[in-house]
Structures are given as C-alpha cells and as structure tokens.
Design an enzyme around this catalytic site. Structure first.
Site, PDB file in Angstrom:
ATOM      1  N   ASP A 143       0.816  -1.212   0.000  1.00 11.23           N
ATOM      2  CA  ASP A 143       0.000   0.000   0.000  1.00 11.23           C
ATOM      3  C   ASP A 143       0.853   1.267   0.000  1.00 11.23           C
ATOM      4  OD1 ASP A 143       0.525   0.795   2.766  1.00 11.23           O
ATOM      5  OD2 ASP A 143      -0.770  -0.845   3.361  1.00 11.23           O
ATOM      6  N   PHE A 144       0.180   2.395  -0.145  1.00 12.42           N
ATOM      7  CA  PHE A 144       0.799   3.710  -0.291  1.00 12.42           C
ATOM      8  C   PHE A 144       1.856   3.990   0.781  1.00 12.42           C
ATOM      9  CE2 PHE A 144       0.647   8.413   0.257  1.00 12.42           C
ATOM     10  CZ  PHE A 144       0.920   8.804  -1.051  1.00 12.42           C
TER      11      PHE A 144
END
Length: 264
Positions: free
Chosen positions: A104-105
């Site tokens: 994820d980010f």
C-alpha cells in the site's frame, strides 16, 4: 481464460483504464473481429489480439525484477488523482511489467514485477513466505501473540483497511513465525513471516487489537531479498533466484495438472 482488458494491461504498456477506453472506442480486434466489451473472455495463449494495429501477445520467456518500493508510491499504472506511482520511478522499459501483489501507499520494501502474467499469478496465489518488519503503536499483547500463533477469523476486519475497501470478512492463517525486537507501551517493533498477501492484511490484523501500524517494510518474498538495493531502484533476479523460481513454477504446474486430472 482472462478478461480482455486485463489481458491487454498484462501484456502491453496500457493501463487497465487505457485498455478499457481503447476497447470501447473500437481500437481492439480479437481473432480478426472488433471487440468493444472490456469484459470479453479471451484465451491467454490462444486468442489473436491486436490493438491499434499492433499485436498483443504473452511471451514464453519471462523476466522478474525486484523493486525497492518507497513510501508514498501507489502500485498501479495510473492514478486518477495524479498521485505518484511506482511506474513514475521505474524505467520506462518496465512499464508493462505486472506487480506481484501490492504494497500500500504507506508501505515500502520488496516488490516483485514480471512481464509474464502466469508468473505473477503463480506467485500471488502461492503460500511462499513473505517477511516484514513492522512498527506499531503500543505494546505487543498476549492476545496478539496467540492470534499470530493460532490464526483468527474476523467478520468485521474493516479496522486498518482502506476507506474504500469492500472487504470486511477476513481469515488470518497462523503466522509462519514472528520475532519481537522491541516491546514498550509507546511503540513496538517486530519481524513477522506470513504465507499470504491479502488486502492490507497486517494493518487489519493489528488494528483489530487497537494497534496502528506506523511503519511496514517487506524484507523478502520467498528467498528474494533487497540485497542492499537502494530505495526507488530495481534489479534483476540473480541466477540462483531464477533457478529457485523455475523450480517453484515447475512444481506448481505439476500440482495443477494433477489437480485437474483428479477433478475430471
């Protein structure tokens, strides 16, 4: 069989959205006929697919690279909000490479990418060990340790999930292993090994116990490590890593053939 838009995104430099648009606007032919439905199923190694006069086809040979993903990058080809993606950092020649799962980010570390969808799928669906270093707010409790050892099932695993995620129910397999490196009331650090790569799995796991994951770094995927690779840089697999991957793919193929034969 595979969806046409996914086939194009896997085997060309087109993103899924770009593939959708090209299909809907009539630039794609399948077996000589214009196809305007992105959801049409095609045979990955049997259909004849062309886009804007160029043939799109999978390759028998494959390449796998290791990328050291930085925090603040999305694992997608294009972001509607204009946020930075891994493809903004990677060399253009890797534009068509498929990521093996997601980070994820806010996560960083080992991310594998390949130019062969069959390799990506086999690795994503495998139970190969993924190792992470994690920092959480608060201390590691006995309940957390019990769940790491025994696994758990949550009807509502929305804590720790992305706000737009539709996944709520989640089953967590027992961790392959874990090592507590620091355990204090303010924050704790541990190294964990799991055999899955579900949607924000570790963030959801610890959020269930009220512990926010503040740092998450993937250290390895199977035996593949960063090997001092700087953040934002990539490398090819070593000869020994390729050999291990080839052995794994061969065993997976045999297992699938055996499964198919017994199900008939």
């Amino acid at each position: 069989m595979i969806r046409l838009n996914k086939y194009i995104a896997h085997h060309s430099s087109y993103s899924r959205r770009e593939a959708d648009r090209a299909i809907q606007e009539g630039y794609v032919k399948v077996n000589g006929e214009v196809e305007t439905n992105p959801a049409t199923q095609v045979e990955e190694h049997g259909s004849d697919v062309w886009i804007s006069g160029k043939k799109v086809a999978p390759k028998d040979k494959y390449t796998v690279i290791v990328y050291n993903k930085a925090k603040g990058e999305l694992v997608t080809k294009k972001d509607p909000k204009g946020r930075k993606t891994i493809y903004d950092t990677l060399e253009k020649k890797y534009r068509h490479y498929i990521p093996v799962g997601r980070l994820d980010f806010a996560s960083e570390g080992v991310l594998l990418l390949t130019d062969a969808s069959r390799v990506a799928t086999a690795l994503m669906e495998s139970d190969l060990q993924r190792t992470y270093k994690i920092k959480i707010k608060g201390e590691i409790t006995q309940d957390m340790e019990n769940a790491m050892l025994e696994g758990m099932e949550l009807e509502d695993a929305s804590a720790g999930a992305h706000s737009h995620s539709k996944i709520t129910h989640m089953t967590f397999k027992p961790f392959i292993g874990y090592q507590i490196q620091k355990n204090t009331p303010n924050y704790s650090i541990l190294k964990v090994a799991i055999s899955e790569g579900k949607n924000r799995e570790l963030r959801r796991f610890f959020a269930h116990f009220g512990a926010e994951v503040t740092d998450l770094k993937r250290l390895s995927f199977a035996e593949i490590e960063l090997n001092n690779l700087p953040t934002g840089k990539s490398r090819f697999l070593t000869r020994s890593e390729y050999s291990a991957l080839a052995k794994f793919l061969k065993e997976e193929k045999k297992a699938k053939e055996k499964e198919d034969a017994t199900s008939k």
